[in-house]
Design an enzyme around this catalytic site. Structure first.
Site, mmCIF file in Angstrom:
data_model
loop_
_atom_site.group_PDB
_atom_site.id
_atom_site.type_symbol
_atom_site.label_atom_id
_atom_site.label_comp_id
_atom_site.label_asym_id
_atom_site.label_seq_id
_atom_site.Cartn_x
_atom_site.Cartn_y
_atom_site.Cartn_z
ATOM 1 N N ASP B 93 0.861 -1.182 0.000
ATOM 2 C CA ASP B 93 0.000 0.000 0.000
ATOM 3 C C ASP B 93 0.902 1.239 0.000
ATOM 4 O OD1 ASP B 93 0.980 0.069 2.548
ATOM 5 O OD2 ASP B 93 -0.937 -0.287 3.537
ATOM 6 N N ASP B 269 -7.423 -7.835 0.144
ATOM 7 C CA ASP B 269 -6.500 -8.099 1.246
ATOM 8 C C ASP B 269 -7.262 -7.848 2.527
ATOM 9 O OD1 ASP B 269 -6.294 -5.011 1.012
ATOM 10 O OD2 ASP B 269 -5.306 -5.480 2.907
#
Lengths: 380, 380
Positions: B93, B269
């Site tokens: 991320d 996720d």
């Protein structure tokens, strides 16, 4: 596979012995290190990983398992091997040592020990008969007689009466084992006598008269120091029959174990590799490392280039990061690498005994590990 | 193996898609679940075990890794894959979400975010350029643009200006990526717009004009509820190009994921399987179980008879014992079984999309998992 318990001596190098113990659940190569699986788990390791390190046998703690989840429960669930997915031999202690070290309000009488559970305060009793019953419920392949773990330091008088109580308990343990145990299971006697060589001698002789499948040296590594420990080990093994395995309980550091092998010991157990693994300590062929140390933050080298353990292939920098971050994987990898190191130490010990090079090997390890102190060994 | 990043759609069932993402480090079968390896470890799991569950890709958190052990350090040590022994693709991320949720004293400006580390209070800055630089230092295969994670609830005006700031950061992220990234690495745009469908539409259109390798749906699973989340997913995927993968960030429960797949999402996720595993919760084909519950103390049945995971073969009684005893092995086995379950869910999803039976499968899972709430997803 044999259905009987047996021991075969295969090589000697001075007093050091290399052999094998046969059990219905498999062979135990000696000298052997037994990883400690206190609560039906070698902490932070999968059973197949424990096996892959080279461990032939593990130890489980009767005291812990009788309190939680309970021996009768484990028996209903198919026994300890099935419960914890370990197909090889299991040795259980009698529970006595941990009653002394963990339980509250102990009262030792001729009949047995009354104590309070450290988990919920329940009042329980451990007698020689109950200790064997619990070990049989668990399905232990090698069982230990209930003994009184003589505290240290202790007067000669106290050591004598304690040792004599243990001898009476030995006889009762043997009777109980004879009526409860399954074929191929073994019972070990435990030599006591604190740091008094003649008491050790009396204890050993009396146990040998009773006759056990193997003999343990108990009541050591409790603060007496390495020299006194090794003197007692030597005094005891000198009395023991050649054709039975000898087990030094709760020991120890790499150096302790090799020094005890040099004095005729065949089997060891210790929480040190797993407990150290959960506390950032690694055993390597270079010595012991503390992975919390900032010096490892940028160290790209593997934990132990001389080890064949997959866990020892991770970089010191990565392991440092994991332990600094409190990651479970740090405990997993270090426990694994440490148990593997202990097993490699036994592999090497067996090799050098066969080659007649044991003394040189023990000296080399001592140079790296001689300074370590005794572990605290009240189960994990 | 290809040296380019690409996506191939292989089957459809209504809006549900089955395909594959190709990367220089391997293929990612979609729908895909990415286990979360926040601090360069999928908690309580060995990387080879993560791989064996069927995971093609894992996620790592830029915020956590830039603070500890540091992106430059990981780069010096050979990059994240080498550092953590994971050879497959890694998605990182941008760090933005965790700056918003974990860091102290955040200040969001046009240039970027200034914040204090939650570890040591150090003042740090995350800009679109630095977020890409960090991800390139880590060596991430799929990188995310820095976005402002719009809080919930938020007014339309705030959602608009936040979304527009993210679009300007998207452009800067893209420029930085163009100059820093290695061949075959990919950059995803992130659609924002809170719960306002027309803002989602504007965000998606603008990002598509900029052009990204894939598109994520961000700013959801933050308290808006499943219905609103799914409405936003549907509104967003309707705008997205068919030939790029779509990633719903931080989601979710089995039911959430299947409902999102039904609306055209390809990638997920979530910390739920690992976090739950450390908190005695198991995901099984029978539903979610809390292994602390006393009902399991004597339950000899395997955790999940329908699972092919070795960890799911341990008895519920044993797992109950481990979690009651606080044993690390409990967390290890439950994390493993849960990640395996999530992967099996993806395997089945891919199969039923190919067979045109997705809706029936999603309904069946919903009956077991429909009641679960959104996970807290601030990294682990």
């Amino acid at each position: 596979m044999t259905q009987e318990f047996g021991f075969t001596l295969q090589a000697r190098d001075a007093q050091a012995r290399q052999g094998k113990i046969t059990t219905p659940r498999g062979v135990i190569r000696t000298p052997a290190f037994m990883p400690v699986g206190t609560a039906a788990t070698v902490k932070a390791m999968l059973p197949e990983t424990v096996k892959a390190t080279g461990a032939d046998i593990i130890l489980a703690n009767t005291y812990h398992l009788m309190l939680r989840p309970g021996a009768e429960r484990i028996a209903r669930l198919g026994g300890l091997h099935h419960f914890m997915h370990w197909g090889g031999p299991i040795l259980t202690d009698s529970g006595g040592f941990q009653v002394m070290s963990l339980a509250k309000l102990r009262r030792i009488e001729e009949h047995g020990v009354t104590f309070q559970s450290h988990l919920d305060g329940a009042t329980l009793q451990l007698t020689p008969e109950r200790a064997i019953e619990v070990q049989c419920l668990l399905g232990a392949d090698i069982q230990m007689m209930l003994d009184e773990c003589t505290p240290f330091p202790v007067s000669r008088e106290q050591a004598t009466s304690s040792m004599e109580l243990s001898l009476r308990w030995a006889e009762r343990s043997k009777q109980a084992f004879r009526s409860l145990a399954a074929p191929g299971q073994a019972l070990f006697g435990i030599v006591q006598g604190s740091v008094y060589p003649d008491l050790r001698e009396s204890s050993a002789k009396a146990l040998i008269r009773q006759g056990f499948d193997g003999y343990a040296v108990g009541g050591l590594a409790v603060g007496e120091g390495q020299d006194a420990m090794l003197d007692m080990v030597a005094a005891t093994t000198a009395m023991l029959p050649e054709d039975r395995p000898r087990y030094l309980m709760g020991v120890g550091t790499p150096d302790d174990m090799l020094a005890a092998i040099a004095r005729g010991i065949d089997m060891f157990d210790c929480v040190m590799p797993t407990r150290s693994g959960r506390h950032c300590q690694a055993f390597t062929w270079e010595g012991r490392l503390n992975l919390r140390n900032a010096r490892y933050a940028d160290d790209p080298n593997p934990l132990d280039a001389a080890s064949s353990c997959p866990a020892a292939g991770y970089s010191r920098a990565y392991l440092h990061h994991l332990v600094r971050s409190g990651e479970i994987l740090g405990a997993m990898l270090l426990s694994w690498a440490n148990v593997h190191f202990y097993q490699e130490l036994m592999v090497r010990a067996r090799e050098v005994i066969q080659n007649g090079e044991f003394a040189a090997f023990a000296d080399a390890v001592k140079r790296r590990y001689g300074a370590l102190s005794d572990p605290d060994d009240a189960g994990e």
